[in-house]
Motif scaffolding. Structure first.
Motif, PDB file in Angstrom:
ATOM      1  N   ARG A 213       0.771  -1.303  -0.035  1.00  0.00           N
ATOM      2  CA  ARG A 213      -0.107  -0.118  -0.141  1.00  0.00           C
ATOM      3  C   ARG A 213       0.965   1.222  -0.108  1.00  0.00           C
ATOM      4  O   ARG A 213       0.524   2.181  -0.564  1.00  0.00           O
ATOM      5  CB  ARG A 213      -0.846   0.051   1.289  1.00  0.00           C
ATOM      6  N   LEU A 214       1.992   1.206   0.536  1.00  0.00           N
ATOM      7  CA  LEU A 214       3.053   2.526   0.722  1.00  0.00           C
ATOM      8  C   LEU A 214       3.685   2.465  -0.485  1.00  0.00           C
ATOM      9  O   LEU A 214       4.620   3.574  -0.598  1.00  0.00           O
ATOM     10  CB  LEU A 214       3.844   2.315   1.858  1.00  0.00           C
ATOM     11  N   GLY A 215       3.647   1.377  -1.399  1.00  0.00           N
ATOM     12  CA  GLY A 215       4.439   1.698  -2.642  1.00  0.00           C
ATOM     13  C   GLY A 215       5.978   1.293  -2.285  1.00  0.00           C
ATOM     14  O   GLY A 215       6.735   1.674  -3.371  1.00  0.00           O
ATOM     15  N   LEU A 216       6.321   0.378  -1.439  1.00  0.00           N
ATOM     16  CA  LEU A 216       7.668   0.082  -1.053  1.00  0.00           C
ATOM     17  C   LEU A 216       8.022  -1.259  -1.482  1.00  0.00           C
ATOM     18  O   LEU A 216       9.156  -1.583  -1.766  1.00  0.00           O
ATOM     19  CB  LEU A 216       7.937   0.173   0.411  1.00  0.00           C
ATOM     20  N   VAL A 217       7.009  -2.097  -1.758  1.00  0.00           N
ATOM     21  CA  VAL A 217       7.200  -3.654  -2.180  1.00  0.00           C
ATOM     22  C   VAL A 217       5.993  -4.046  -3.195  1.00  0.00           C
ATOM     23  O   VAL A 217       4.744  -3.363  -3.006  1.00  0.00           O
ATOM     24  CB  VAL A 217       7.012  -4.367  -0.989  1.00  0.00           C
ATOM     25  N   ARG A 218       6.194  -4.957  -4.081  1.00  0.00           N
ATOM     26  CA  ARG A 218       5.262  -5.202  -5.023  1.00  0.00           C
ATOM     27  C   ARG A 218       5.383  -7.106  -5.042  1.00  0.00           C
ATOM     28  O   ARG A 218       6.436  -7.421  -4.845  1.00  0.00           O
ATOM     29  CB  ARG A 218       5.118  -4.763  -6.380  1.00  0.00           C
ATOM     30  N   ARG A 219       4.325  -7.364  -5.033  1.00  0.00           N
ATOM     31  CA  ARG A 219       4.143  -8.948  -5.233  1.00  0.00           C
ATOM     32  C   ARG A 219       4.370  -9.221  -6.880  1.00  0.00           C
ATOM     33  O   ARG A 219       3.597  -8.490  -7.780  1.00  0.00           O
ATOM     34  CB  ARG A 219       2.801  -9.417  -4.904  1.00  0.00           C
ATOM     35  N   GLU A 220       5.361 -10.268  -7.221  1.00  0.00           N
ATOM     36  CA  GLU A 220       5.275 -10.686  -8.638  1.00  0.00           C
ATOM     37  C   GLU A 220       5.135 -12.112  -8.580  1.00  0.00           C
ATOM     38  O   GLU A 220       5.643 -12.717  -7.890  1.00  0.00           O
ATOM     39  CB  GLU A 220       6.626 -10.101  -9.063  1.00  0.00           C
ATOM     40  N   ARG A 221       4.414 -12.606  -9.770  1.00  0.00           N
ATOM     41  CA  ARG A 221       4.402 -14.082  -9.953  1.00  0.00           C
ATOM     42  C   ARG A 221       5.662 -14.401 -10.379  1.00  0.00           C
ATOM     43  O   ARG A 221       6.440 -13.791 -11.045  1.00  0.00           O
ATOM     44  CB  ARG A 221       3.254 -14.299 -11.020  1.00  0.00           C
ATOM     45  N   ASP A 222       6.250 -15.855  -9.909  1.00  0.00           N
ATOM     46  CA  ASP A 222       7.401 -16.331 -10.084  1.00  0.00           C
ATOM     47  C   ASP A 222       7.218 -16.835 -11.832  1.00  0.00           C
ATOM     48  O   ASP A 222       6.117 -17.651 -12.065  1.00  0.00           O
ATOM     49  CB  ASP A 222       7.760 -17.474  -9.328  1.00  0.00           C
ATOM     50  N   GLY A 223       8.178 -16.728 -12.665  1.00  0.00           N
ATOM     51  CA  GLY A 223       8.070 -16.992 -13.964  1.00  0.00           C
ATOM     52  C   GLY A 223       8.523 -18.501 -13.970  1.00  0.00           C
ATOM     53  O   GLY A 223       7.900 -19.000 -14.973  1.00  0.00           O
ATOM     54  N   ALA A 224       9.017 -18.865 -13.032  1.00  0.00           N
ATOM     55  CA  ALA A 224       9.297 -20.362 -13.289  1.00  0.00           C
ATOM     56  C   ALA A 224       8.155 -21.344 -12.838  1.00  0.00           C
ATOM     57  O   ALA A 224       7.896 -22.427 -12.989  1.00  0.00           O
ATOM     58  CB  ALA A 224      10.534 -20.854 -12.527  1.00  0.00           C
ATOM     59  N   ASP A 225       7.389 -20.756 -11.533  1.00  0.00           N
ATOM     60  CA  ASP A 225       6.436 -21.528 -10.973  1.00  0.00           C
ATOM     61  C   ASP A 225       5.225 -20.674 -10.567  1.00  0.00           C
ATOM     62  O   ASP A 225       5.281 -19.505  -9.728  1.00  0.00           O
ATOM     63  CB  ASP A 225       6.910 -22.141  -9.609  1.00  0.00           C
ATOM     64  N   ARG A 226       4.306 -20.223 -11.677  1.00  0.00           N
ATOM     65  CA  ARG A 226       3.289 -19.187 -11.532  1.00  0.00           C
ATOM     66  C   ARG A 226       2.554 -19.446 -10.140  1.00  0.00           C
ATOM     67  O   ARG A 226       1.694 -18.427  -9.907  1.00  0.00           O
ATOM     68  CB  ARG A 226       2.292 -19.432 -12.646  1.00  0.00           C
ATOM     69  N   ARG A 227       2.452 -20.386  -9.370  1.00  0.00           N
ATOM     70  CA  ARG A 227       1.909 -20.588  -8.077  1.00  0.00           C
ATOM     71  C   ARG A 227       2.304 -19.796  -7.036  1.00  0.00           C
ATOM     72  O   ARG A 227       1.995 -19.485  -6.012  1.00  0.00           O
ATOM     73  CB  ARG A 227       1.657 -22.067  -7.585  1.00  0.00           C
ATOM     74  N   ARG A 228       3.746 -19.391  -7.119  1.00  0.00           N
ATOM     75  CA  ARG A 228       4.659 -18.865  -6.200  1.00  0.00           C
ATOM     76  C   ARG A 228       4.672 -17.304  -6.512  1.00  0.00           C
ATOM     77  O   ARG A 228       4.949 -16.699  -7.626  1.00  0.00           O
ATOM     78  CB  ARG A 228       6.010 -19.261  -6.298  1.00  0.00           C
ATOM     79  N   VAL A 229       4.648 -16.591  -5.215  1.00  0.00           N
ATOM     80  CA  VAL A 229       4.934 -15.429  -5.290  1.00  0.00           C
ATOM     81  C   VAL A 229       5.725 -14.550  -4.940  1.00  0.00           C
ATOM     82  O   VAL A 229       6.358 -15.199  -3.807  1.00  0.00           O
ATOM     83  CB  VAL A 229       3.433 -14.503  -4.561  1.00  0.00           C
ATOM     84  N   LEU A 230       6.601 -13.780  -5.277  1.00  0.00           N
ATOM     85  CA  LEU A 230       7.985 -13.264  -5.155  1.00  0.00           C
ATOM     86  C   LEU A 230       7.793 -11.818  -4.638  1.00  0.00           C
ATOM     87  O   LEU A 230       6.711 -11.171  -5.266  1.00  0.00           O
ATOM     88  CB  LEU A 230       9.008 -13.229  -6.297  1.00  0.00           C
ATOM     89  N   LEU A 231       8.509 -11.279  -3.764  1.00  0.00           N
ATOM     90  CA  LEU A 231       8.642  -9.793  -3.352  1.00  0.00           C
ATOM     91  C   LEU A 231       9.663  -9.194  -3.976  1.00  0.00           C
ATOM     92  O   LEU A 231      10.696  -9.553  -3.608  1.00  0.00           O
ATOM     93  CB  LEU A 231       8.276  -9.927  -1.647  1.00  0.00           C
ATOM     94  N   GLU A 232       9.296  -8.176  -4.370  1.00  0.00           N
ATOM     95  CA  GLU A 232      10.214  -7.122  -4.992  1.00  0.00           C
ATOM     96  C   GLU A 232      10.071  -5.776  -4.163  1.00  0.00           C
ATOM     97  O   GLU A 232       9.071  -5.294  -4.103  1.00  0.00           O
ATOM     98  CB  GLU A 232       9.892  -6.985  -6.370  1.00  0.00           C
ATOM     99  N   VAL A 233      11.336  -5.300  -3.997  1.00  0.00           N
ATOM    100  CA  VAL A 233      11.433  -3.796  -3.372  1.00  0.00           C
ATOM    101  C   VAL A 233      11.235  -2.867  -4.565  1.00  0.00           C
ATOM    102  O   VAL A 233      11.871  -2.954  -5.381  1.00  0.00           O
ATOM    103  CB  VAL A 233      12.869  -3.725  -2.541  1.00  0.00           C
ATOM    104  N   GLU A 234      10.427  -1.865  -4.462  1.00  0.00           N
ATOM    105  CA  GLU A 234      10.088  -0.829  -5.168  1.00  0.00           C
ATOM    106  C   GLU A 234      11.243   0.198  -5.247  1.00  0.00           C
ATOM    107  O   GLU A 234      11.884   0.212  -4.089  1.00  0.00           O
ATOM    108  CB  GLU A 234       8.664  -0.073  -4.993  1.00  0.00           C
TER     109      GLU A 234
END
Length: 144
Positions: free
Chosen positions: A73-94
């Protein structure tokens, strides 16, 4: 014991800086620790999932979800689907989080780097070995 006391003093000062950064940016200290873990994971090439982050912070699933939701919500992190395993969510720092961090911590990082430049390579290697050993000792204590 003198080294232990110096390490404690450095730790306390970094903790106080982290608390000040958190307060200035409407964050909880756990939010700051989460961002640090995520930045370290990115630098090391470690896939950072919500489950991984929860283990690092010793949070349950509900607490981790609330934390990630807040950072997103604060725009500091985003959730991304893992390209190798679409069931898995990866966290990325904005980029916004990185910019906030550098704006606040940049001056102290610059001072630490400048201080290190005053040491010989073999002295820095000794410091690195010592700090790495201390890190491992403290990590072992966390798992007890």
């Amino acid at each position: 014991m003198g080294l232990v006391h110096l390490l404690r003093a450095v730790t306390v000062n970094f903790d106080l800086l982290g608390a000040e950064f958190a307060a200035r940016n409407g964050l909880h200290p756990t939010d700051v620790r989460a961002l640090i873990h995520l930045l370290d994971a990115a630098r090391d090439g470690t896939p950072a999932t919500p489950g991984w982050l929860g283990r690092q912070l010793r949070l349950n699933s509900a607490g981790t979800t609330a934390l990630v939701d807040r950072l997103e919500r604060l725009g500091l992190v985003r959730r991304e689907r893992d390209g190798a395993d679409r069931r898995r969510v990866l966290l990325e720092v904005e980029q916004k989080a990185t910019e906030l961090g550098w704006a606040f911590f940049g001056p102290v990082i610059d001072k630490v780097v400048a201080t290190a430049e005053g040491f010989e390579a073999d002295e820095l290697e000794t410091v690195r070995r010592f700090l790495t050993s201390v890190l491992h000792a403290t990590q072992q204590m966390r798992s007890l």
